[in-house]
Each structure stands twice: as C-alpha cells, then as structure tokens.
Motif scaffolding. Structure first.
Motif, mmCIF file in Angstrom:
data_model
loop_
_atom_site.group_PDB
_atom_site.id
_atom_site.type_symbol
_atom_site.label_atom_id
_atom_site.label_comp_id
_atom_site.label_asym_id
_atom_site.label_seq_id
_atom_site.Cartn_x
_atom_site.Cartn_y
_atom_site.Cartn_z
ATOM 1 N N LEU A 1 17.441 -8.061 -47.584
ATOM 2 C CA LEU A 1 18.899 -7.998 -47.707
ATOM 3 C C LEU A 1 19.320 -8.102 -49.164
ATOM 4 C CD1 LEU A 1 21.662 -7.936 -46.231
ATOM 5 C CD2 LEU A 1 21.648 -10.440 -46.391
ATOM 6 N N LEU A 2 18.691 -9.005 -49.925
ATOM 7 C CA LEU A 2 19.005 -9.127 -51.349
ATOM 8 C C LEU A 2 18.746 -7.807 -52.058
ATOM 9 C CD1 LEU A 2 19.806 -10.952 -53.761
ATOM 10 C CD2 LEU A 2 17.373 -11.529 -53.991
ATOM 11 N N CYS A 3 17.639 -7.158 -51.718
ATOM 12 C CA CYS A 3 17.321 -5.855 -52.298
ATOM 13 C C CYS A 3 18.413 -4.843 -51.952
ATOM 14 C CB CYS A 3 15.967 -5.379 -51.784
ATOM 15 S SG CYS A 3 15.469 -3.750 -52.366
ATOM 16 N N ALA A 4 18.849 -4.846 -50.696
ATOM 17 C CA ALA A 4 19.863 -3.889 -50.257
ATOM 18 C C ALA A 4 21.183 -4.086 -50.990
ATOM 19 C CB ALA A 4 20.077 -4.015 -48.751
ATOM 20 N N LEU A 5 21.485 -5.321 -51.384
ATOM 21 C CA LEU A 5 22.747 -5.583 -52.079
ATOM 22 C C LEU A 5 22.817 -4.862 -53.428
ATOM 23 C CD1 LEU A 5 23.264 -9.403 -51.371
ATOM 24 C CD2 LEU A 5 24.395 -7.465 -50.269
ATOM 25 N N THR A 6 21.677 -4.478 -53.995
ATOM 26 C CA THR A 6 21.673 -3.792 -55.289
ATOM 27 C C THR A 6 21.861 -2.288 -55.152
ATOM 28 O OG1 THR A 6 19.251 -3.555 -55.261
ATOM 29 C CG2 THR A 6 20.152 -5.540 -56.292
ATOM 30 N N SER A 7 22.032 -1.808 -53.909
ATOM 31 C CA SER A 7 22.139 -0.355 -53.735
ATOM 32 C C SER A 7 23.071 0.054 -52.607
ATOM 33 C CB SER A 7 20.744 0.242 -53.489
ATOM 34 O OG SER A 7 20.113 -0.414 -52.400
ATOM 35 N N GLN B 1 13.724 -8.211 -59.542
ATOM 36 C CA GLN B 1 12.783 -7.162 -59.150
ATOM 37 C C GLN B 1 13.486 -5.913 -58.608
ATOM 38 O OE1 GLN B 1 9.179 -7.455 -59.276
ATOM 39 N NE2 GLN B 1 9.864 -9.092 -60.641
ATOM 40 N N PHE B 2 14.811 -5.994 -58.449
ATOM 41 C CA PHE B 2 15.544 -4.896 -57.824
ATOM 42 C C PHE B 2 16.558 -4.315 -58.807
ATOM 43 C CE2 PHE B 2 15.178 -8.196 -54.278
ATOM 44 C CZ PHE B 2 13.896 -7.783 -53.921
ATOM 45 N N PRO B 3 16.345 -3.119 -59.297
ATOM 46 C CA PRO B 3 17.340 -2.505 -60.187
ATOM 47 C C PRO B 3 18.575 -2.085 -59.402
ATOM 48 C CG PRO B 3 15.629 -0.921 -59.653
ATOM 49 C CD PRO B 3 15.189 -2.227 -59.055
ATOM 50 N N MET B 4 19.698 -2.036 -60.066
ATOM 51 C CA MET B 4 20.881 -1.462 -59.438
ATOM 52 C C MET B 4 20.603 0.027 -59.204
ATOM 53 S SD MET B 4 22.897 -4.048 -59.099
ATOM 54 C CE MET B 4 24.445 -3.263 -58.612
ATOM 55 N N ALA B 5 20.834 0.486 -57.968
ATOM 56 C CA ALA B 5 20.457 1.854 -57.621
ATOM 57 C C ALA B 5 21.558 2.511 -56.789
ATOM 58 C CB ALA B 5 19.141 1.854 -56.847
ATOM 59 N N LEU C 1 4.794 -3.078 -52.038
ATOM 60 C CA LEU C 1 6.081 -3.608 -52.489
ATOM 61 C C LEU C 1 6.975 -2.542 -53.102
ATOM 62 C CD1 LEU C 1 4.862 -6.968 -54.082
ATOM 63 C CD2 LEU C 1 6.088 -6.679 -51.928
ATOM 64 N N ASP C 2 6.402 -1.690 -53.945
ATOM 65 C CA ASP C 2 7.245 -0.689 -54.614
ATOM 66 C C ASP C 2 7.847 0.290 -53.618
ATOM 67 O OD1 ASP C 2 4.726 0.336 -54.079
ATOM 68 O OD2 ASP C 2 4.678 1.642 -55.833
ATOM 69 N N ILE D 1 14.271 0.793 -49.103
ATOM 70 C CA ILE D 1 15.509 0.054 -48.859
ATOM 71 C C ILE D 1 16.640 0.623 -49.703
ATOM 72 C CG2 ILE D 1 16.657 -2.183 -49.146
ATOM 73 C CD1 ILE D 1 13.973 -3.500 -48.430
ATOM 74 N N GLN D 2 16.349 0.892 -50.967
ATOM 75 C CA GLN D 2 17.410 1.315 -51.880
ATOM 76 C C GLN D 2 17.861 2.763 -51.671
ATOM 77 O OE1 GLN D 2 16.107 0.160 -55.898
ATOM 78 N NE2 GLN D 2 17.351 -1.675 -55.639
ATOM 79 N N ARG D 3 17.174 3.488 -50.815
ATOM 80 C CA ARG D 3 17.595 4.860 -50.504
ATOM 81 C C ARG D 3 18.744 4.877 -49.500
ATOM 82 N NH1 ARG D 3 13.893 7.184 -47.522
ATOM 83 N NH2 ARG D 3 14.709 9.296 -47.816
ATOM 84 N N HIS D 4 18.941 3.774 -48.765
ATOM 85 C CA HIS D 4 19.869 3.777 -47.634
ATOM 86 C C HIS D 4 21.232 3.186 -47.994
ATOM 87 C CE1 HIS D 4 16.049 4.430 -45.576
ATOM 88 N NE2 HIS D 4 16.763 4.918 -44.571
ATOM 89 N N LYS D 5 22.270 3.840 -47.489
ATOM 90 C CA LYS D 5 23.632 3.386 -47.749
ATOM 91 C C LYS D 5 24.046 2.240 -46.829
ATOM 92 C CE LYS D 5 25.127 8.037 -49.150
ATOM 93 N NZ LYS D 5 26.083 9.138 -48.895
ATOM 94 N N LYS D 6 23.374 2.132 -45.696
ATOM 95 C CA LYS D 6 23.738 1.129 -44.701
ATOM 96 C C LYS D 6 22.469 0.415 -44.248
ATOM 97 C CE LYS D 6 26.528 0.678 -40.473
ATOM 98 N NZ LYS D 6 27.293 1.441 -39.439
ATOM 99 N N VAL D 7 22.414 -0.919 -44.455
ATOM 100 C CA VAL D 7 21.187 -1.676 -44.182
ATOM 101 C C VAL D 7 21.517 -2.911 -43.345
ATOM 102 C CG1 VAL D 7 19.236 -2.931 -45.177
ATOM 103 C CG2 VAL D 7 20.121 -0.888 -46.336
ATOM 104 N N PHE D 8 20.730 -3.101 -42.296
ATOM 105 C CA PHE D 8 20.802 -4.322 -41.490
ATOM 106 C C PHE D 8 19.469 -5.038 -41.629
ATOM 107 C CE2 PHE D 8 20.039 -6.881 -37.769
ATOM 108 C CZ PHE D 8 21.254 -7.510 -37.539
ATOM 109 N N SER D 9 19.489 -6.354 -41.928
ATOM 110 C CA SER D 9 18.238 -7.079 -42.149
ATOM 111 C C SER D 9 18.279 -8.461 -41.515
ATOM 112 C CB SER D 9 17.963 -7.225 -43.649
ATOM 113 O OG SER D 9 16.762 -7.968 -43.862
#
Length: 450
Positions: free
Chosen positions: A369-375, A324-328, A348-349, A355-363
């Motif tokens: 977190l899985l979503c953040a790994l794609t971006s 559900q999470f494209p590489m971004a 959801l969208d 999430i994918q807009r941010h370079k640094k994510v804490f979850s």
C-alpha cells in the motif's frame, strides 16, 4: 636468451652497447608483449618503458595509443632515458593511462629510486619479472640481470612504494606478468561487528526491502550478522552495534528475555521499528526494551506519542521503506489486488514496478500500500486482525496519519494526495540520512573508546 659476460653485469650500469644493437632484441619477447596486451584497456594511452622493438604496439586493443621509451631512439617520438642514470620520463608518464615495463626490472639495480618515479606518476603499471623462485637453475648474472628479487622481495618493493598487485599471469616457466595499481595507504582498522535483528527470513515484502535498506547504511567494511527472532542463539558474545528492526513491526511475542540478553551484548544499540497490535503489548516489556536502546528511530508518530513521551532516546523516523519507491505515473486502469501472495519471495523490483503501473490498488499488506501511494490515483486497504480477535494491527491507520494527517476507513477507496506523499518522502529521506550519520558516529565512538 642472450648471454652476457658476468663481469659486465657486476658493473651494475646500463649496457649501452648491448641495448643499442637491434640484434640484442629477441623475437621470443614478442609472445610476452602479446600476453601483456591482455592487461591493457581499450582506448588507453600506453607508455612502454624499455620498449625495445616496440612489439607491444601490434597487440594493443582498439583505440589504444602507444609511445615508447628506451635507452636509444627506436623511432622519432621515442622518449630517450637511461633509468640507471636516474632519468625518468615524468611528463610522458603523467600523460599515459598505463605504463608497461616488460623485461626491464631485471636491469635496474636501484629499483627503489625507479619505483619512486613510478609511484609519483600515479598510474597502473604492467610489468614482467623473472623471480628467483622460478629461476633457481639460471645463472642470472650471465644474462646481464642486475636485480634478484624473490616473489616476497617483489611484494615488499611494491608495498614500500604504495602499489598493490591486482592481476597476474604466467608468461612461461621463468617469468610472470603483473598489473600493479597505486593505492593510498590506509590505517589498519578492525571492521566493526554489527548484528541486525529482524524477520528477514520470511517472504514479507517490507522485511526484504528493509534488509537492503540497513545494508546500504552500514559501513562497507562492517562484519554484519543478520539474525532473526528465531536465530538469536547464533549471536556472538559481543557486538559494536546492534540494530533491532529494519523498519518492520515489533509486537508482544517478540519481546522475549532472549532478545534482551542479546541486546545486552551490544556496545551501542538502536531500534528501527514500529509497533502493531498495541492492545496486546505489555507496556512493561516494551519500556524495558526502549530503556536498553541508545536511540529508537520510531516508524510512526503514534509510536512516539504512546511510548516515547518524556524520553530523550526516541525519535520519529517515518516509514523509511518509502525511500525505495520513486514517485511514478500509473498507466493501467485495471484494479490491482495485493494480498498474501506478496509473501512468495517475488522479485522486489518487479513487484514495485507492477504495483506502480496501476491507477487503482487494493492491499491487505502494509508496504505494498505504501508503494501504491507513490503512484496510484486511488487506493484502499483492509486491516490485519490478530487471529480470531477483533484487534487489528493499527499500522495502516498510523501510516496514513503520518502521511496525510488523517486516516481513512478500510475497504473504501480514497483519492491519493500526491503532494502530501511527496512531502512525506522528502521528510523521511532526510531522516534516513540522519540515521546513517548517527550509525557511523556510534561506531566511531565505540572504536575510539576501545
């Protein structure tokens, strides 16, 4: 309406004299043509059978083109045909996008032969008809009408020749417009009955995504009951397929006798889940559950090694929600912190995009977190403890090992290996396609056995 000699109508042939006389073409029919134009898409090529005054052309939407067909030439490019002599403009019909038949079917006694030509053209048809249900007080023969279909008779005619009514509109008290679409005859089948058991009734980001994932893999005609661990009492007496889990976690409180009783009602049974708080899971209960499943598509390699060793019904799927999470590419430097607010049924969208807009994510939640790994460039996580104990879910560690081949300490930011994430996405995507094929195969086998 023009009155005709009943004896002439009984001959059941085309009245060439009548239809060659422009005075026989009534101005009142223009209103019917105007209504029929509402069924015509813009840009369509229209073949008007029995075109008469060609009134329809005036009302067509922008970009539509028109060609008439009639017993006599109404203009230079009119296709001349006598339908009651077995003639039909096959080439013009094939060139058209839609065929109109306004006030004509009443005058074609061999309607089956005519509809065989229409069906061969494989085009939608817009037609009008005065059914006997609406014309009880009308002397049909005195109007020159040669067919006398009720609505049921029309439906049978259309069905015989593979047409389906897709839209209707009354013209007046006597006649109705219909749009017919040619359809392939499909064998009559009973839709599969499927139960999906999950935590789809909570605001959890991952469970909500999993709900859409499983729906996309099931047959389009399947009758699906989405049950939760709180609503097992609503289960039917029997199912063709039961799916336990939608990529979520199974843990000790869910391994109940009620769950086992519902699983027993399925002809085929699969699991799509991982495990968490493993120290608290009764191995005997989990083994009993896995024994009931035709296949457990396990979320983590840890699950396979701990509970699937030596079993032929356990396969490593991976965390399918990564589909559900494209590489971004992130654009925001500010750190994003994701916690329990993710449970508030946010769109959801928008959550994924944020999430994918941010370079640094804490979850502190797994699937954000899985979503953040794609971006993201760097990420960190905190584990979820079991109440006041020191026991943690373990699912973050399992996910990281699956993706990167190693884990990372919690609450410490680490650089994301995007190549490893891409490889994992590709592997899981292929596994998801196999799950879809297996589910379809299981349902086919159940149907065949039945």
């Amino acid at each position: 309406m023009v009155r005709k000699d009943r004896a002439q109508a009984q001959v059941r042939k085309t009245d060439v004299t009548r239809w060659s006389d422009p005075a026989s073409l009534e101005a009142a029919w223009d209103a019917r043509a105007e209504l029929a134009a509402q069924f015509i898409p813009a840009g369509a090529r229209v073949l008007d059978l029995g075109c008469g005054k060609m009134s329809l052309r005036r009302f067509l939407p922008p970009g539509a083109s028109y060609r008439g067909c009639d017993l006599v030439a109404r203009e230079a490019d009119t296709v001349v045909c006598d339908f009651n002599a077995g003639e039909f403009p096959a080439e013009a019909a094939t060139d058209a996008d839609i065929i109109t038949l306004l006030g004509v079917l009443e005058y074609i006694p061999d309607s089956d032969a005519f509809f065989a030509h229409l069906r061969a053209a494989k085009r939608d048809v817009v037609l009008s008809y005065c059914a006997t249900d609406l014309t009880g007080s009308v002397d049909r023969l005195s109007l020159g009408w040669l067919t006398h279909f009720s609505f049921l008779g029309l439906a049978k005619l259309f069905d015989r020749h593979g047409f389906q009514i897709t839209a209707t509109m009354p013209v007046d008290q006597l006649q109705i417009l219909m749009r017919l679409t040619p359809v392939d005859r499909m064998p009559q089948v009973n839709p599969s009955k499927v139960a999906v058991i999950s935590y789809n009734d909570v605001g959890n980001f991952g469970d909500r995504l999993g709900y859409h994932m499983i729906n996309s893999l099931l047959p389009g005609d399947a009758l699906v009951d989405h049950l939760t661990f709180r609503t097992l009492d609503r289960a039917r007496d029997a199912y063709d397929l039961i799916v336990l889990g939608i990529g979520n976690s199974i843990y000790e409180p869910l391994l109940t006798d009620d769950l086992m009783k519902v699983l027993a009602r399925g002809k085929a049974k699969v699991g799509i889940f991982g495990t968490q708080y493993r120290e608290l899971i009764s191995r005997a209960k989990l083994d009993r559950l896995i024994d009931r499943l035709d296949t457990w598509f396990a979320r983590y390699e840890d699950d396979v090694l701990m509970y699937g060793r030596g079993r032929s019904n356990v396969e490593h799927l991976g965390d399918w929600l990564i589909d559900q999470f494209p590489m971004a590419t992130p654009v925001v430097d500010e750190q994003l912190n994701v916690g329990d607010e993710i449970l508030k049924n946010l769109p959801l969208d928008r959550v994924i995009q944020d999430i994918q807009r941010h370079k640094k994510v804490f979850s502190s939640r797994l699937h954000p977190l899985l979503c953040a790994l794609t971006s993201a460039e760097t990420v960190a996580y905190s584990e979820q403890p079991a109440g006041d104990t020191e026991i943690v879910s373990g699912k973050f560690r399992s996910m990281l090992i699956d993706i990167f081949g190693r884990t990372y300490p919690e609450k410490a930011f680490f650089a994301v290996d995007r190549d490893a994430v891409s490889r994992y996405k590709l592997r899981v995507h292929g596994n998801v396609a196999k799950v879809e094929s297996r589910l379809q195969e299981m349902l086919r086998n159940v149907a065949t056995a039945a």
